[in-house]
Enzyme design. Structure first.
Site, PDB file in Angstrom:
ATOM      1  CG  ASP A 270       1.096   5.770  10.708  1.00 49.77           C
ATOM      2  OD1 ASP A 270      -0.042   5.284  10.681  1.00 49.77           O
ATOM      3  OD2 ASP A 270       1.487   6.637   9.907  1.00 49.77           O
TER       4      ASP A 270
ATOM      5  CD  GLU B 215      -6.802   1.454  15.053  1.00 51.48           C
ATOM      6  OE1 GLU B 215      -7.462   2.405  14.569  1.00 51.48           O
ATOM      7  OE2 GLU B 215      -7.287   0.341  15.258  1.00 51.48           O
TER       8      GLU B 215
ATOM      9  N   GLY C 198      -8.599   4.146  12.813  1.00 54.59           N
ATOM     10  CA  GLY C 198      -9.952   3.707  13.169  1.00 54.59           C
ATOM     11  C   GLY C 198     -10.260   2.275  12.754  1.00 54.59           C
TER      12      GLY C 198
ATOM     13  CG  ASP D 183      -3.528   9.891   6.022  1.00 54.58           C
ATOM     14  OD1 ASP D 183      -3.733   9.223   7.051  1.00 54.58           O
ATOM     15  OD2 ASP D 183      -2.410  10.014   5.508  1.00 54.58           O
TER      16      ASP D 183
HETATM   17  C1  GAL Z   1      -0.194   8.024   7.688  1.00 58.53           C
HETATM   18  C2  GAL Z   1      -0.793   8.866   8.792  1.00 58.53           C
HETATM   19  C3  GAL Z   1      -0.487  10.317   8.493  1.00 58.53           C
HETATM   20  C4  GAL Z   1       1.018  10.502   8.417  1.00 58.53           C
HETATM   21  C5  GAL Z   1       1.619   9.539   7.395  1.00 58.53           C
HETATM   22  C6  GAL Z   1       3.124   9.565   7.397  1.00 58.53           C
HETATM   23  O1  GAL Z   1      -0.440   6.678   7.933  1.00 58.53           O
HETATM   24  O2  GAL Z   1      -2.163   8.643   8.875  1.00 58.53           O
HETATM   25  O3  GAL Z   1      -1.056  11.167   9.462  1.00 58.53           O
HETATM   26  O4  GAL Z   1       1.574  10.288   9.680  1.00 58.53           O
HETATM   27  O5  GAL Z   1       1.203   8.204   7.637  1.00 58.53           O
HETATM   28  O6  GAL Z   1       3.666   8.674   6.463  1.00 58.53           O
END
Ligand code: GAL
Length: 437
Positions: free
Chosen positions: A149, A192, A194, A214
């Protein structure tokens, strides 16, 4: 002098690295479960293992969903004295190894999550500056797949890198570990969001990359992802995948936040994700999954195309439909899509409107169709042969509904059919007279 040699070497690296990694890992899109959409941070090992067990019981593991991804929030907030990440003993009272071993006994490989910054998005330790050490911990725990992430990024004067460079640190650690231990490299899923066109460079570092922020369990979020994907559909191939994000199928009236997808919307969601060759990670309650949810997730005809061992590319739009071609419209993305597969020519037709609609297309609008031929039509949702088509196909689709068809050559068209050319105005008689449709 030193600088110029360095820049030549860096230049070479970039030049070599234009294709996918192809290191033997992750040729096809990952299929499995991810904890995030359903639980966020609210889980224990026992709860997750119950999900894994339900996946086995419903035949999902057999259907190919063989990866279990432990997303954010599994560790303590601070590292131990030696700098190691420590699993949360409340969530994993028997330890992480016990958890991955239990998954393995159920036929599931284990995936874990970390971050290219100081902290994960949930505020737990991230791997920046600890790449090799954390990878060792994850391997020791029994994981072989890493989602990475993008939160809590160190300042520029610390990283002196852009997004690419921060992700390359982990990709390098993975390659170095594989070499040193003579073991299979970790599969790496870049997340990241996109930010910096990862579809251009992501395949040098890992096997998939998220194309946006998300997902949410309602239609406007899904149509927006489909819109984004429509412009980069051709950037996916073996070992290198656009990741459209974790599935929301089954999260109607449940999940975090609770969703409101209709059956048709969930079908369209799954069809688009699968035929665009995205990883397919379930994140809804498999213990209480409805018949409809399982029917969608276990559509073997659609899964077969997602997992096609011979054709790596995805479907792509051939006509936007409501909008002029190449229009950016998160509410009304491209509606007419096609591609090739080992099993025939694939079509996906999506009704992006809120009302039922009749939709039609000329077969030769698809690059994969031969002109002047008849085609047998197989419906990937009803799993039936729907007779033979020539020239065009017309369908009525419910609001936000989808049709997914597989066409196979059934010989030449009858002689003398008019018009002589289904599509193009450049058709001519041998003497050079244009034929006008
Ligand atoms: C976001 C990510 C999600 C999930 C979340 C966890 O940045 O896009 O899919 O992993 O963090 O905190």
């Amino acid at each position: 002098m030193a600088t110029s040699i360095t820049s030549i070497l860096v230049g070479l690296l970039y030049a070599i690295g234009t294709t996918a990694l192809e290191n033997g890992v992750g040729k096809l899109p990952a299929l499995g479960f991810n904890t995030w959409n359903m639980y966020q941070c609210d889980y224990t090992a026992d709860i997750l293992l119950e999900q894994a067990k339900a996946m086995v019981d419903h035949g999902l593991v057999k259907a190919g969903y063989n990866t279990f991804m432990l997303d954010d929030c599994y560790s303590l907030k601070e590292r131990d004295a030696k700098g190691r990440i420590v699993e949360d003993p409340k969530k994993f009272p028997k330890g992480m190894k016990h958890f991955t071993k239990s998954l393995s006994r159920l036929g599931l490989r284990a995936g874990i999550y970390s971050d290219a910054g100081y902290r994960t998005c949930g505020g737990f330790p991230g791997s920046y500056g600890h790449e090799a050490q954390d990878l060792e911990t994850f391997a020791d725990w029994g994981f072989s797949y890493l989602k990475y992430d993008n939160c809590y990024i160190p300042f520029d004067n610390v990283t002196q890198e852009n997004v690419y460079g921060r992700y390359a640190r982990m990709a390098d650690a993975i390659a170095a570990r594989a070499k040193k231990t003579k073991s299979q490299p970790f599969q790496l899923a870049l997340c990241e969001w996109g930010w910096q066109q990862p579809w251009i460079w992501g395949g040098r570092l890992g096997q998939s990359w998220r194309i946006g922020g998300d997902i949410r369990p309602w239609w406007s979020a899904l149509s927006s992802i489909i819109n984004q994907a429509s412009f980069i559909a051709s950037e996916t191939r073996f070992y290198a995948r656009n990741d459209l994000d974790i599935l929301e199928v089954g999260n109607t009236n449940q999940g975090t936040p609770p969703g409101n997808l209709t059956y048709d919307q969930a079908k369209s969601h799954f069809t688009a994700w699968a035929l665009l060759k995205s990883p397919l990670l379930i994140s809804s309650d498999m213990k209480t999954a409805s018949k409809e949810t399982l029917e969608i997730l276990e559509n073997h005809d659609i899964l077969k195309i997602n997992q096609d061992p011979n054709v790596g590319e995805a479907i792509a739009p051939f006509r936007w439909g409501l909008n002029p071609d190449y229009t950016w419209d998160p509410d009304h993305p491209a509606e007419y899509w096609t591609g090739n597969s080992s099993y025939g020519v694939v079509f996906m037709v999506l009704n992006t409107q809120d009302t039922p609609r009749q939709m039609s297309f000329n077969l030769t609008e698809s690059w994969a169709i031969r002109a002047g031929r008849l085609y047998e039509v197989y419906d990937l949702w009803s799993h039936t042969n729907n007779g033979t088509a020539y020239r065009n196909i017309s369908l009525t689709l419910p609001p936000h509904g989808v049709a997914a068809l597989l066409l196979n050559d059934a010989g030449p068209e009858p002689e003398g059919l008019e018009p002589y050319c289904a599509g193009y105005w450049q058709c001519s008689f041998p003497n050079g007279t244009y034929y006008s449709n």
